[in-house]
Enzyme design. Structure first.
Site, mmCIF file in Angstrom:
data_model
loop_
_atom_site.group_PDB
_atom_site.id
_atom_site.type_symbol
_atom_site.label_atom_id
_atom_site.label_comp_id
_atom_site.label_asym_id
_atom_site.label_seq_id
_atom_site.Cartn_x
_atom_site.Cartn_y
_atom_site.Cartn_z
ATOM 1 N N LYS A 119 -2.950 4.833 9.578
ATOM 2 C CA LYS A 119 -1.976 3.773 9.919
ATOM 3 C C LYS A 119 -0.816 4.331 10.741
ATOM 4 O O LYS A 119 0.355 4.207 10.385
ATOM 5 C CB LYS A 119 -1.449 3.106 8.647
ATOM 6 C CG LYS A 119 -2.493 2.269 7.926
ATOM 7 C CD LYS A 119 -1.861 1.365 6.890
ATOM 8 C CE LYS A 119 -2.851 0.453 6.216
ATOM 9 N NZ LYS A 119 -3.804 1.132 5.319
ATOM 10 N N GLN A 164 -1.470 -7.048 -3.488
ATOM 11 C CA GLN A 164 -2.094 -7.791 -2.389
ATOM 12 C C GLN A 164 -1.754 -9.274 -2.477
ATOM 13 O O GLN A 164 -1.748 -9.853 -3.557
ATOM 14 C CB GLN A 164 -3.624 -7.619 -2.437
ATOM 15 C CG GLN A 164 -4.083 -6.177 -2.341
ATOM 16 C CD GLN A 164 -4.019 -5.629 -0.924
ATOM 17 O OE1 GLN A 164 -3.352 -6.189 -0.061
ATOM 18 N NE2 GLN A 164 -4.690 -4.518 -0.691
HETATM 19 O O1 C5P Z 1 -8.653 -2.926 -2.768
HETATM 20 P P1 C5P Z 1 -7.291 -2.280 -2.832
HETATM 21 O O2 C5P Z 1 -6.158 -3.248 -2.875
HETATM 22 O O3 C5P Z 1 -7.185 -1.190 -3.847
HETATM 23 O O4 C5P Z 1 -7.266 -1.593 -1.411
HETATM 24 C C1 C5P Z 1 -6.208 -0.973 -1.013
HETATM 25 C C2 C5P Z 1 -6.630 -0.211 0.215
HETATM 26 O O5 C5P Z 1 -6.650 -1.061 1.351
HETATM 27 C C3 C5P Z 1 -5.650 0.873 0.473
HETATM 28 O O6 C5P Z 1 -6.377 2.004 0.875
HETATM 29 C C4 C5P Z 1 -4.803 0.358 1.567
HETATM 30 O O7 C5P Z 1 -4.318 1.392 2.359
HETATM 31 C C5 C5P Z 1 -5.768 -0.520 2.320
HETATM 32 N N1 C5P Z 1 -5.159 -1.618 3.006
HETATM 33 C C6 C5P Z 1 -5.270 -1.692 4.351
HETATM 34 N N2 C5P Z 1 -4.684 -2.707 5.039
HETATM 35 C C7 C5P Z 1 -4.048 -3.655 4.411
HETATM 36 C C8 C5P Z 1 -3.941 -3.607 3.027
HETATM 37 C C9 C5P Z 1 -4.519 -2.563 2.343
HETATM 38 O O8 C5P Z 1 -5.900 -0.845 4.954
HETATM 39 N N3 C5P Z 1 -3.578 -4.656 5.110
#
Ligand code: C5P
Length: 226
Positions: free
Chosen positions: A61, A186
């Protein structure tokens, strides 16, 4: 092949490798993110190269000025990975430089632009960030401004809209939950089946890793067969 990417959000290298070996045939690939990379760096990624995991997703990121983005991507030489994330908010110049650097590093490396994190909802956007835009409009504008990327990271709530506007871009979707799962932080959450209607791949972390991962994975895979 199941269209699932396992987010290995851990600093425990042995555990990460063990989990991967256990389920490697049931997933598309693994995602190594900031937690893992800050703890183990390129040496940690090499451990996954040594067990021949293909399509590694390095979720760093990146969000910085164009020159720094370019140099930091060039500094990722010597490891094999196929996907790398850069924040759309870094701006168009940074995305272009990311693509330029990726091409030099490895012609197969794909840059994915992170649109708006799935942990941010319209309330936070409007009342705290003072961004007076609908989530969907913002995601579309961010995607348009990052369209030099090979694809986007976006919630399942925007994947239909992105697919219609960008038929040839990749769309990877995090923020995935089975009904009844803990959402944690989330906000823009959808189910695996819902997301995969329009997204190419789903990214799943805690819904798989909390408890018995094989059982959790079977539940998700069955839900995709209905
Ligand atoms: O499924 P969970 O909520 O545990 O997933 C979190 C993962 O998704 C983390 O590795 C986070 O960095 C990633 N993520 C992402 N982009 C988002 C939200 C979460 O890559 N917008």
């Amino acid at each position: 092949m199941n269209r699932i990417i396992l987010a290995l959000d851990t600093t425990n290298l042995d555990e990460a490798i063990d989990i991967t070996k256990k389920i490697r045939n049931k997933i598309f690939t693994v995602k190594l993110g900031l937690e893992f990379f800050n703890a183990h760096g390129k040496e940690g990624v090499k451990k996954f190269n040594q067990i021949s995991i293909n399509n590694i997703f390095l979720d760093l990121k990146l969000a910085d000025v164009a020159n720094t983005i370019k140099k930091s991507i060039m500094a990722l030489d010597g490891i094999n990975f196929e996907y790398l994330t850069v924040h759309s908010f870094a701006g168009n110049e940074s995305i272009k430089k990311a693509k330029e650097a990726a091409k030099k590093l490895n012609p197969n490396l794909k840059i994915l632009a992170v649109t708006l994190l799935t942990s941010i909802d319209e309330t936070e956007l409007k009342s705290r960030m003072k961004i007076n835009s609908k989530v969907e409009d913002l995601v579309l504008n961010l995607a348009k401004n990052s369209s030099e990327a090979d694809g986007f990271i976006a919630s399942g709530m925007e994947s239909k809209m992105l697919r219609e506007n960008f038929p040839n871009h990749l769309i990877f979707t995090p923020g995935i939950r089975m009904p009844g799962d803990d959402r944690h932080e989330q906000k823009r959450v959808v189910s695996p089946a819902e997301a995969l209607k329009y997204s190419d791949l789903i990214i799943m972390g805690r819904s798989l890793t909390s408890g018995d991962i094989e059982k959790n994975l079977s539940r998700v895979i069955s839900s995709l067969k209905i």
